[in-house]
Design a protein around this motif. Structure first.
Motif, PDB file in Angstrom:
ATOM      1  N   ASP A 298       4.725 121.007  37.189  1.00 21.44           N
ATOM      2  CA  ASP A 298       4.262 121.951  36.173  1.00 21.44           C
ATOM      3  C   ASP A 298       4.408 121.442  34.748  1.00 21.44           C
ATOM      4  N   PHE A 299       4.956 120.207  34.563  1.00 24.06           N
ATOM      5  CA  PHE A 299       5.209 119.714  33.218  1.00 24.06           C
ATOM      6  C   PHE A 299       4.974 118.210  33.178  1.00 24.06           C
ATOM      7  N   VAL A 300       4.162 117.765  32.230  1.00 24.35           N
ATOM      8  CA  VAL A 300       3.873 116.335  32.089  1.00 24.35           C
ATOM      9  C   VAL A 300       3.822 115.972  30.612  1.00 24.35           C
ATOM     10  N   VAL A 301       4.387 114.808  30.289  1.00 25.23           N
ATOM     11  CA  VAL A 301       4.308 114.228  28.954  1.00 25.23           C
ATOM     12  C   VAL A 301       3.588 112.893  29.068  1.00 25.23           C
ATOM     13  N   VAL A 302       2.575 112.690  28.220  1.00 23.51           N
ATOM     14  CA  VAL A 302       1.901 111.389  28.125  1.00 23.51           C
ATOM     15  C   VAL A 302       2.071 110.887  26.696  1.00 23.51           C
ATOM     16  N   HIS A 303       2.620 109.697  26.564  1.00 26.28           N
ATOM     17  CA  HIS A 303       2.900 109.105  25.254  1.00 26.28           C
ATOM     18  C   HIS A 303       2.030 107.879  25.059  1.00 26.28           C
ATOM     19  N   ILE A 304       1.342 107.818  23.904  1.00 27.29           N
ATOM     20  CA  ILE A 304       0.488 106.688  23.555  1.00 27.29           C
ATOM     21  C   ILE A 304       1.039 106.038  22.290  1.00 27.29           C
ATOM     22  N   GLU A 305       1.386 104.774  22.393  1.00 21.32           N
ATOM     23  CA  GLU A 305       2.062 104.061  21.312  1.00 21.32           C
ATOM     24  C   GLU A 305       1.109 103.433  20.298  1.00 21.32           C
ATOM     25  N   ALA A 306      -0.146 103.220  20.684  1.00 18.36           N
ATOM     26  CA  ALA A 306      -1.052 102.385  19.875  1.00 18.36           C
ATOM     27  C   ALA A 306      -1.225 102.839  18.424  1.00 18.36           C
ATOM     28  N   PRO A 307      -1.347 104.148  18.102  1.00 16.31           N
ATOM     29  CA  PRO A 307      -1.510 104.500  16.679  1.00 16.31           C
ATOM     30  C   PRO A 307      -0.335 104.057  15.814  1.00 16.31           C
ATOM     31  N   ASP A 308       0.865 104.155  16.364  1.00 15.33           N
ATOM     32  CA  ASP A 308       2.047 103.737  15.618  1.00 15.33           C
ATOM     33  C   ASP A 308       2.039 102.235  15.373  1.00 15.33           C
ATOM     34  N   GLU A 309       1.697 101.474  16.395  1.00 10.38           N
ATOM     35  CA  GLU A 309       1.650 100.024  16.248  1.00 10.38           C
ATOM     36  C   GLU A 309       0.625  99.627  15.192  1.00 10.38           C
ATOM     37  N   ALA A 310      -0.536 100.293  15.195  1.00  3.35           N
ATOM     38  CA  ALA A 310      -1.552  99.988  14.194  1.00  3.35           C
ATOM     39  C   ALA A 310      -1.074 100.338  12.792  1.00  3.35           C
ATOM     40  N   GLY A 311      -0.319 101.436  12.661  1.00  4.78           N
ATOM     41  CA  GLY A 311       0.244 101.792  11.361  1.00  4.78           C
ATOM     42  C   GLY A 311       1.220 100.748  10.861  1.00  4.78           C
ATOM     43  N   HIS A 312       2.068 100.252  11.750  1.00 10.20           N
ATOM     44  CA  HIS A 312       3.018  99.211  11.353  1.00 10.20           C
ATOM     45  C   HIS A 312       2.290  97.920  10.964  1.00 10.20           C
ATOM     46  N   GLN A 313       1.183  97.647  11.609  1.00  7.37           N
ATOM     47  CA  GLN A 313       0.421  96.444  11.285  1.00  7.37           C
ATOM     48  C   GLN A 313      -0.414  96.622  10.022  1.00  7.37           C
ATOM     49  N   GLY A 314      -0.503  97.853   9.520  1.00  8.59           N
ATOM     50  CA  GLY A 314      -1.279  98.108   8.314  1.00  8.59           C
ATOM     51  C   GLY A 314      -2.776  97.983   8.536  1.00  8.59           C
ATOM     52  N   SER A 315      -3.261  98.356   9.738  1.00  8.32           N
ATOM     53  CA  SER A 315      -4.659  98.163  10.097  1.00  8.32           C
ATOM     54  C   SER A 315      -5.388  99.505  10.224  1.00  8.32           C
ATOM     55  N   PRO A 316      -6.181  99.898   9.217  1.00 10.72           N
ATOM     56  CA  PRO A 316      -6.960 101.144   9.333  1.00 10.72           C
ATOM     57  C   PRO A 316      -7.916 101.129  10.525  1.00 10.72           C
ATOM     58  N   LYS A 317      -8.598 100.013  10.727  1.00  9.15           N
ATOM     59  CA  LYS A 317      -9.564  99.919  11.829  1.00  9.15           C
ATOM     60  C   LYS A 317      -8.886 100.167  13.173  1.00  9.15           C
ATOM     61  N   ASP A 318      -7.753  99.510  13.401  1.00 13.81           N
ATOM     62  CA  ASP A 318      -7.069  99.657  14.679  1.00 13.81           C
ATOM     63  C   ASP A 318      -6.504 101.069  14.856  1.00 13.81           C
ATOM     64  N   LYS A 319      -6.060 101.679  13.752  1.00 14.46           N
ATOM     65  CA  LYS A 319      -5.498 103.026  13.885  1.00 14.46           C
ATOM     66  C   LYS A 319      -6.585 104.034  14.220  1.00 14.46           C
ATOM     67  N   VAL A 320      -7.750 103.900  13.591  1.00 16.66           N
ATOM     68  CA  VAL A 320      -8.867 104.785  13.934  1.00 16.66           C
ATOM     69  C   VAL A 320      -9.257 104.584  15.394  1.00 16.66           C
ATOM     70  N   GLN A 321      -9.331 103.335  15.824  1.00 19.87           N
ATOM     71  CA  GLN A 321      -9.675 103.072  17.225  1.00 19.87           C
ATOM     72  C   GLN A 321      -8.643 103.679  18.162  1.00 19.87           C
ATOM     73  N   ALA A 322      -7.359 103.542  17.819  1.00 19.49           N
ATOM     74  CA  ALA A 322      -6.298 104.081  18.673  1.00 19.49           C
ATOM     75  C   ALA A 322      -6.428 105.597  18.816  1.00 19.49           C
ATOM     76  N   ILE A 323      -6.763 106.286  17.727  1.00 22.19           N
ATOM     77  CA  ILE A 323      -6.920 107.743  17.777  1.00 22.19           C
ATOM     78  C   ILE A 323      -8.156 108.120  18.586  1.00 22.19           C
ATOM     79  N   GLU A 324      -9.237 107.378  18.406  1.00 21.32           N
ATOM     80  CA  GLU A 324     -10.449 107.659  19.180  1.00 21.32           C
ATOM     81  C   GLU A 324     -10.235 107.407  20.667  1.00 21.32           C
ATOM     82  N   ASP A 325      -9.489 106.359  20.997  1.00 22.45           N
ATOM     83  CA  ASP A 325      -9.164 106.100  22.402  1.00 22.45           C
ATOM     84  C   ASP A 325      -8.265 107.198  22.972  1.00 22.45           C
TER      85      ASP A 325
END
Length: 407
Positions: free
Chosen positions: A290-317
């Motif tokens: 009855d309870f599930v958590v799904v965690h996606i790390e990619a937006p954070d990694e893109a933020g640390h890399q300072g990459s707008p393109k990758d962060k937008v892609q991570a959110i779209e994915d």
């Protein structure tokens, strides 16, 4: 009633000039997230209590209803729990990053890349094994994890006054002060210097350099702590379920919370992660739980890399490959469910590190009950209408619609 939490790590941001002064959430095409948000209750949640660093450890504990002041001992102990590694009763676990650094004279050090160019797990395993063979002692043992994320088990008391910092907060910055603190402890100095020598000669790094990739030419210790003490979600909230993530930190939180941690082949914690495998695993778990958590790390990694393109892609994915298939299948099944889209903290591209600001989230109820925002999911939209909740425990009680059973 099914409860689903979908976390886009570090999705929050500030306006980015390269995106026309939009945030990545505003610039991204995310139709499913926006549709659900319009039908959902918007909230602002303070996931980082005052006085705590805005790390994914503290923030994700909060999203699962925990109060860090009562259970948090450090990041590395949670990762150790994920890896099934016992922390010495008289010692501590350290996170050990493989990093790319620039060595200067007189033990000066500049942090170039906290992830050694997002080194692969296979390459990293070779390097950590080589360091352990050459440099490990009865007091210090290294354990390989995923990509650049590894652990050091430290037997005996940690040197007094040692101050460690997350390397992702110091990209392209001088970290000499913190490096020299570690060198001041003789046993740590031996490890760091030995590791440097091993990495300098290792074929993995020689191949990476030849291929134009960043070498893992150093290790970085941080996030230390002793054994954590946490009640399970079943004890606290009468909930059982599963957690799906690529990173050991989240898996460790899941272990300590009493959740089933689902291992997904090909989950990397970056843009190339196995999104379909994660979504499929979540839906399979929801057949019986009855309870599930799904965690996606990619937006954070893109933020640390300072990459707008990758962060937008991570959110779209995140929208198209996680939220959309999970919501569609839950609707097809027809049972009631409550679905949260959340971030744990902000990781602004301009800063390339975390911020402790309250995070915008929403709770969607398939029964059509409760408040409906009528808005797309952006930082400004949620801030403009949402109630502020002062802790993750208050949020979690709202999600599961019951009072906390333990303080």
């Amino acid at each position: 009633m099914k409860h689903i939490i979908l976390i886009g790590d570090g999705m929050g941001d500030t306006p980015v000039p390269a995106l026309g002064n939009k945030t990545p959430l505003e610039a991204a095409c995310k139709p499913t997230v926006d549709r659900l948000c319009a039908l959902a209750e918007p909230l602002l949640v303070r996931t980082v209590p005052p006085g705590y660093p805005p790390g994914s450890d503290v923030a994700n504990l909060s999203l699962l209803g925990y109060e860090p002041d009562k259970c948090y001992t450090g990041r590395a102990p949670l990762e150790a729990a994920s890896m099934g590694i016992a922390i010495p009763a008289d010692g501590a676990a350290f996170r050990c990053n493989l990093v790319t650094v620039e060595y200067g004279p007189d033990d000066q050090l500049t942090m170039i890349d906290y992830s050694a160019g997002h080194i692969s797990t296979a390459e990293a395993a070779e390097l950590i094994a080589a360091i352990q063979d050459a440099c490990g002692t009865a007091r210090l043992q290294l354990h390989a994890g995923v990509s650049y994320r590894h652990l050091l088990m430290h037997h005996g008391a940690v040197p007094q006054g040692l101050r460690t910092v997350p390397p992702h907060d110091w990209m392209d910055k001088d970290v000499t002060e913190f490096y020299q603190q570690q060198l001041a402890a003789e046993h740590l100095a031996k490890l760091l210097r030995c590791a440097r020598a091993v990495l300098a000669e290792h074929p993995v790094n020689q191949q990476r350099i030849a291929a134009g990739k960043k070498p893992a030419n150093g290790i970085w210790l941080w996030g230390e702590g002793g054994r954590p003490q946490m009640e399970t979600l079943q004890t606290r909230w009468c909930l059982t379920g599963s957690l799906i993530s690529a990173v050991d930190l989240l898996k460790g939180i899941g272990v300590c919370a009493g959740l089933e941690v689902v291992q997904v082949p090909g989950a990397t914690g970056y843009l190339d992660t196995n999104y379909q495998g994660k979504a499929d695993a979540a839906l399979k778990a929801l057949e019986t739980q009855d309870f599930v958590v799904v965690h996606i790390e990619a937006p954070d990694e893109a933020g640390h890399q300072g990459s707008p393109k990758d962060k937008v892609q991570a959110i779209e994915d995140f929208d198209s490959k996680i939220v959309a298939p999970i919501a569609a299948e839950m609707n097809r099944r027809g049972g009631p469910y409550r679905l949260v889209v959340a971030m744990d903290h902000y990781t602004p591209i301009a800063r390339r590190t975390h911020e402790d600001w309250p995070v915008p989230i929403f709770i969607y109820d398939s029964r059509g009950t409760g408040k409906q925002s009528g808005l797309s999911y952006t930082e400004a939209n949620i801030k403009g209408v949402a109630e502020l909740l002062d802790s993750g425990a208050v949020f979690f009680a709202r999600l599961v619609q019951q009072e906390r059973r333990h303080g």
